[in-house]
Design a protein around this motif. Structure first.
Motif, PDB file in Angstrom:
ATOM      1  N   ALA A   1      88.091 -25.536 -68.042  1.00  0.00           N
ATOM      2  CA  ALA A   1      86.829 -25.594 -68.785  1.00  0.00           C
ATOM      3  C   ALA A   1      87.034 -26.093 -70.210  1.00  0.00           C
ATOM      4  CB  ALA A   1      86.180 -24.209 -68.800  1.00  0.00           C
ATOM      5  N   ARG A   2      86.050 -26.829 -70.704  1.00  0.00           N
ATOM      6  CA  ARG A   2      86.106 -27.369 -72.062  1.00  0.00           C
ATOM      7  C   ARG A   2      85.218 -26.607 -73.030  1.00  0.00           C
ATOM      8  NH1 ARG A   2      84.874 -33.484 -70.226  1.00  0.00           N
ATOM      9  NH2 ARG A   2      83.087 -32.311 -69.451  1.00  0.00           N
ATOM     10  N   GLY A   3      84.362 -25.729 -72.535  1.00  0.00           N
ATOM     11  CA  GLY A   3      83.428 -25.012 -73.381  1.00  0.00           C
ATOM     12  C   GLY A   3      84.069 -23.860 -74.126  1.00  0.00           C
ATOM     13  N   GLY A   4      83.458 -23.486 -75.238  1.00  0.00           N
ATOM     14  CA  GLY A   4      83.914 -22.321 -75.983  1.00  0.00           C
ATOM     15  C   GLY A   4      83.496 -21.016 -75.348  1.00  0.00           C
ATOM     16  N   VAL A   5      82.492 -21.090 -74.462  1.00  0.00           N
ATOM     17  CA  VAL A   5      82.075 -19.955 -73.642  1.00  0.00           C
ATOM     18  C   VAL A   5      82.136 -20.392 -72.190  1.00  0.00           C
ATOM     19  CG1 VAL A   5      80.099 -18.508 -72.969  1.00  0.00           C
ATOM     20  CG2 VAL A   5      80.623 -18.846 -75.384  1.00  0.00           C
ATOM     21  N   ILE A   6      82.625 -19.496 -71.313  1.00  0.00           N
ATOM     22  CA  ILE A   6      82.723 -19.796 -69.882  1.00  0.00           C
ATOM     23  C   ILE A   6      81.874 -18.782 -69.144  1.00  0.00           C
ATOM     24  CG2 ILE A   6      84.255 -20.002 -67.907  1.00  0.00           C
ATOM     25  CD1 ILE A   6      86.316 -20.348 -70.615  1.00  0.00           C
ATOM     26  N   ALA A   7      80.897 -19.277 -68.405  1.00  0.00           N
ATOM     27  CA  ALA A   7      79.997 -18.429 -67.635  1.00  0.00           C
ATOM     28  C   ALA A   7      80.337 -18.535 -66.155  1.00  0.00           C
ATOM     29  CB  ALA A   7      78.537 -18.830 -67.869  1.00  0.00           C
ATOM     30  N   PHE A   8      80.070 -17.457 -65.418  1.00  0.00           N
ATOM     31  CA  PHE A   8      80.375 -17.409 -63.993  1.00  0.00           C
ATOM     32  C   PHE A   8      79.102 -17.111 -63.206  1.00  0.00           C
ATOM     33  CE2 PHE A   8      84.176 -16.250 -66.310  1.00  0.00           C
ATOM     34  CZ  PHE A   8      85.127 -17.082 -65.731  1.00  0.00           C
ATOM     35  N   LEU A   9      78.905 -17.893 -62.158  1.00  0.00           N
ATOM     36  CA  LEU A   9      77.758 -17.734 -61.273  1.00  0.00           C
ATOM     37  C   LEU A   9      78.253 -17.695 -59.838  1.00  0.00           C
ATOM     38  CD1 LEU A   9      74.607 -17.730 -60.936  1.00  0.00           C
ATOM     39  CD2 LEU A   9      74.772 -20.233 -60.736  1.00  0.00           C
ATOM     40  N   ASP A  10      77.778 -16.731 -59.057  1.00  0.00           N
ATOM     41  CA  ASP A  10      78.166 -16.660 -57.650  1.00  0.00           C
ATOM     42  C   ASP A  10      77.671 -17.892 -56.897  1.00  0.00           C
ATOM     43  OD1 ASP A  10      79.601 -14.332 -57.687  1.00  0.00           O
ATOM     44  OD2 ASP A  10      77.966 -13.054 -57.010  1.00  0.00           O
ATOM     45  N   ASP A  11      78.388 -18.251 -55.839  1.00  0.00           N
ATOM     46  CA  ASP A  11      78.035 -19.449 -55.080  1.00  0.00           C
ATOM     47  C   ASP A  11      76.832 -19.246 -54.171  1.00  0.00           C
ATOM     48  OD1 ASP A  11      79.288 -17.798 -53.229  1.00  0.00           O
ATOM     49  OD2 ASP A  11      80.418 -19.401 -52.265  1.00  0.00           O
ATOM     50  N   ASP A  12      76.345 -18.003 -54.054  1.00  0.00           N
ATOM     51  CA  ASP A  12      75.156 -17.734 -53.255  1.00  0.00           C
ATOM     52  C   ASP A  12      74.050 -17.147 -54.120  1.00  0.00           C
ATOM     53  OD1 ASP A  12      76.477 -15.362 -53.679  1.00  0.00           O
ATOM     54  OD2 ASP A  12      76.393 -14.676 -51.604  1.00  0.00           O
ATOM     55  N   ALA A  13      73.989 -17.616 -55.371  1.00  0.00           N
ATOM     56  CA  ALA A  13      72.983 -17.142 -56.312  1.00  0.00           C
ATOM     57  C   ALA A  13      72.375 -18.323 -57.052  1.00  0.00           C
ATOM     58  CB  ALA A  13      73.603 -16.160 -57.310  1.00  0.00           C
ATOM     59  N   VAL A  14      71.166 -18.130 -57.552  1.00  0.00           N
ATOM     60  CA  VAL A  14      70.519 -19.134 -58.395  1.00  0.00           C
ATOM     61  C   VAL A  14      70.114 -18.469 -59.700  1.00  0.00           C
ATOM     62  CG1 VAL A  14      69.728 -20.606 -56.513  1.00  0.00           C
ATOM     63  CG2 VAL A  14      68.272 -18.734 -57.307  1.00  0.00           C
ATOM     64  N   ALA A  15      70.293 -19.199 -60.780  1.00  0.00           N
ATOM     65  CA  ALA A  15      69.992 -18.684 -62.109  1.00  0.00           C
ATOM     66  C   ALA A  15      68.587 -19.086 -62.531  1.00  0.00           C
ATOM     67  CB  ALA A  15      71.006 -19.223 -63.115  1.00  0.00           C
ATOM     68  N   GLU A  16      67.892 -18.160 -63.212  1.00  0.00           N
ATOM     69  CA  GLU A  16      66.609 -18.510 -63.801  1.00  0.00           C
ATOM     70  C   GLU A  16      66.812 -19.497 -64.940  1.00  0.00           C
ATOM     71  OE1 GLU A  16      64.141 -15.190 -64.783  1.00  0.00           O
ATOM     72  OE2 GLU A  16      64.019 -14.488 -62.697  1.00  0.00           O
ATOM     73  N   ARG A  17      65.748 -20.180 -65.297  1.00  0.00           N
ATOM     74  CA  ARG A  17      65.830 -21.325 -66.208  1.00  0.00           C
ATOM     75  C   ARG A  17      66.432 -20.975 -67.571  1.00  0.00           C
ATOM     76  NH1 ARG A  17      64.134 -26.364 -67.368  1.00  0.00           N
ATOM     77  NH2 ARG A  17      63.190 -26.786 -69.385  1.00  0.00           N
ATOM     78  N   ASP A  18      66.201 -19.770 -68.073  1.00  0.00           N
ATOM     79  CA  ASP A  18      66.688 -19.391 -69.398  1.00  0.00           C
ATOM     80  C   ASP A  18      67.962 -18.557 -69.356  1.00  0.00           C
ATOM     81  OD1 ASP A  18      64.589 -20.718 -70.645  1.00  0.00           O
ATOM     82  OD2 ASP A  18      63.297 -18.948 -70.649  1.00  0.00           O
ATOM     83  N   TRP A  19      68.653 -18.573 -68.246  1.00  0.00           N
ATOM     84  CA  TRP A  19      69.885 -17.789 -68.073  1.00  0.00           C
ATOM     85  C   TRP A  19      70.887 -18.070 -69.190  1.00  0.00           C
ATOM     86  CZ3 TRP A  19      74.613 -19.783 -65.388  1.00  0.00           C
ATOM     87  CH2 TRP A  19      75.559 -18.772 -65.120  1.00  0.00           C
ATOM     88  N   LEU A  20      71.250 -19.327 -69.370  1.00  0.00           N
ATOM     89  CA  LEU A  20      72.235 -19.682 -70.392  1.00  0.00           C
ATOM     90  C   LEU A  20      71.671 -19.535 -71.799  1.00  0.00           C
ATOM     91  CD1 LEU A  20      74.070 -22.800 -68.876  1.00  0.00           C
ATOM     92  CD2 LEU A  20      74.817 -20.408 -68.897  1.00  0.00           C
TER      93      LEU A  20
END
Length: 329
Positions: free
Chosen positions: A84-103
Motif C-alpha cells: 500500500a502507498r497510502g498513509g492510512v490502510i483500510a480493510f474491507l471484507d470481500d463479501d461486504a459493501v461500504a456505504e458512500r461515506d465510509w472512508l
C-alpha cells in the motif's frame, strides 16, 4: 495536519464470492472521499488471481496481488500493507459493501495525530432476508458484524474489528503486522481475533495511541445461509474461545480479556433477561435467544479452556509479522 491518503485492502480467496468481490470493489470506487487505491490480495488461488487481473487490467485504481506469505487472512492483509502507498490502510471484507461515506468518516478521525486506528459499524445482510428469530444481537460478532453492547457514536475502544477497520501506517511500523496462527488460514475452523491481538500490541508499543470506532462508517456484510444455523453458531463460538486463548498467551489475560469480562458480566446477562422477558410476553424467539446466549458462553469457555491447555503444551504457534518488502512473515 492534513489527512493522509487511504489505501483499501480487500482479501479474497474463492471464486464462489466473485460477485461479492466485484460489489466490494465497486463500493470503494464509489466513495465520496476517493481511495488512493484498492488492493485485491488473493490467497493462494491462481485462477481467481488471473480472473481478477483480467477484470481490472485497465483500472488504474485497482491492483491485484498474490498473498506473499502463508495461506490465511493475516498474511494476506500483511501483503496488502506492504504494497500500500497510502498513509492510512483500510480493510474491507470481500463479501461486504461500504456505504458512500465510509472512508469520509474514517478520514475525519485522522485529523487527530494521536489516532492510530478507526473502525466502523458492520450491518448483517441475512441470506434469508431477515435475522433468524433465535439469533441474539449480542452475538452478531459470530457473523462478523457489530454486536449489541458496543457503545454508539465515535468512541475510544481497546480494539477495532478487522473486516471494517483502518490503521495509520505508523501503527504497523510500531507494532508489526497481523499475527499468523490466530486468525483464519484456510482451515475449516473459523478462527479470529487477529485484529484484537494487533491492537493490544499497538497500544503497548505506543501507549499514547488512540483507537476509535465511529458507527457512521458503515458497511453491509453478507451472511450466507449456512451461517444462519445453530451449528455454525456453535462452531464459531468455540473457535472464538480457542482464538482468545492464543491472544491471552500473546499479550496476557489482563489485556486479552479486558473487554470480554465486561461483555460477559453485563451485556450477556442483560441479553438473557431480555430474551426471557420476550418469551414471557409470547414474542417470537425469546427463549431461543436466551438459550443461544447461554450456549454461546459455554461453548466459547470450552474453546478457551482447550486453547489454553494446547498453548501450555506448545501445541499451537503463531508469529507477529514485521511488514517488509513482500509482506512475508
Amino acid at each position: 495536519m492534513s489527512t493522509p491518503d487511504i489505501s483499501v485492502v480487500i482479501c479474497a480467496y474463492t471464486e464462489d464470492r466473485w460477485e461479492d468481490i466485484l460489489a466490494a470493489v465497486a463500493s470503494v470506487r464509489a466513495q465520496s472521499r476517493p481511495a488512493l487505491e484498492t488492493l485485491l490480495v488473493v490467497d493462494h488461488n491462481e485462477a481467481l488471481r488471473d480472473r481478477l487481473g483480467q477484470e481490472y487490467k485497465e483500472a488504474e485504481d485497482v491492483r491485484v496481488l498474490a498473498n506473499a506469505g502463508p495461506r490465511g487472512l493475516s498474511a494476506g492483509r500483511n501483503t496488502g500493507i506492504a504494497a500500500a502507498r497510502g498513509g492510512v490502510i483500510a480493510f474491507l471484507d470481500d463479501d461486504a459493501v461500504a456505504e458512500r461515506d465510509w472512508l469520509l468518516h474514517f478520514a475525519g478521525a485522522y485529523d487527530d495525530p494521536s489516532v492510530m486506528a478507526v473502525g466502523g459499524r458492520t450491518v448483517p445482510v441475512w441470506a434469508s432476508g431477515r435475522r433468524p428469530v433465535w439469533f441474539p444481537e449480542e452475538f452478531d460478532w459470530v457473523v462478523g458484524c457489530t454486536y449489541r453492547g458496543l457503545p454508539p457514536g465515535r468512541v475510544r475502544v481497546r480494539n477495532v474489528l478487522g473486516g471494517n477497520a483502518s490503521f495509520r501506517r505508523e501503527a504497523f511500523d510500531a507494532a508489526g503486522g497481523f499475527a499468523t496462527g490466530i486468525g483464519r488460514d484456510g482451515d475449516k475452523r473459523p478462527l479470529g481475533c487477529e485484529e484484537t491481538e494487533l491492537c493490544i500490541r499497538l497500544t503497548r508499543a505506543r501507549p499514547d495511541a488512540v483507537l476509535l470506532i465511529d458507527d457512521r462508517a458503515v458497511i453491509h456484510h453478507r451472511v450466507p445461509a449456512p451461517r444462519e444455523h445453530f451449528a455454525y453458531f456453535r462452531t464459531r463460538t468455540y473457535a472464538e474461545g480457542l482464538s482468545k486463548a492464543l491472544v491471552a498467551r500473546s499479550v496476557g489475560a489482563d489485556k486479552g480479556l479486558e473487554s470480554e469480562r465486561r461483555y460477559a458480566s453485563r451485556v450477556l446477562p442483560a441479553g438473557v433477561v431480555r430474551g426471557l422477558r420476550d418469551a414471557a410476553l409470547a414474542r417470537p424467539g425469546g427463549a431461543g435467544r436466551a438459550g443461544a446466549i447461554v450456549a454461546g458462553v459455554l461453548t466459547a469457555a470450552g474453546g478457551y479452556l482447550v486453547g489454553s491447555l494446547r498453548a501450555r503444551r506448545g501445541a499451537v504457534t503463531f508469529s507477529s509479522a514485521p511488514i517488509g518488502g513482500d509482506g512475508r512473515d
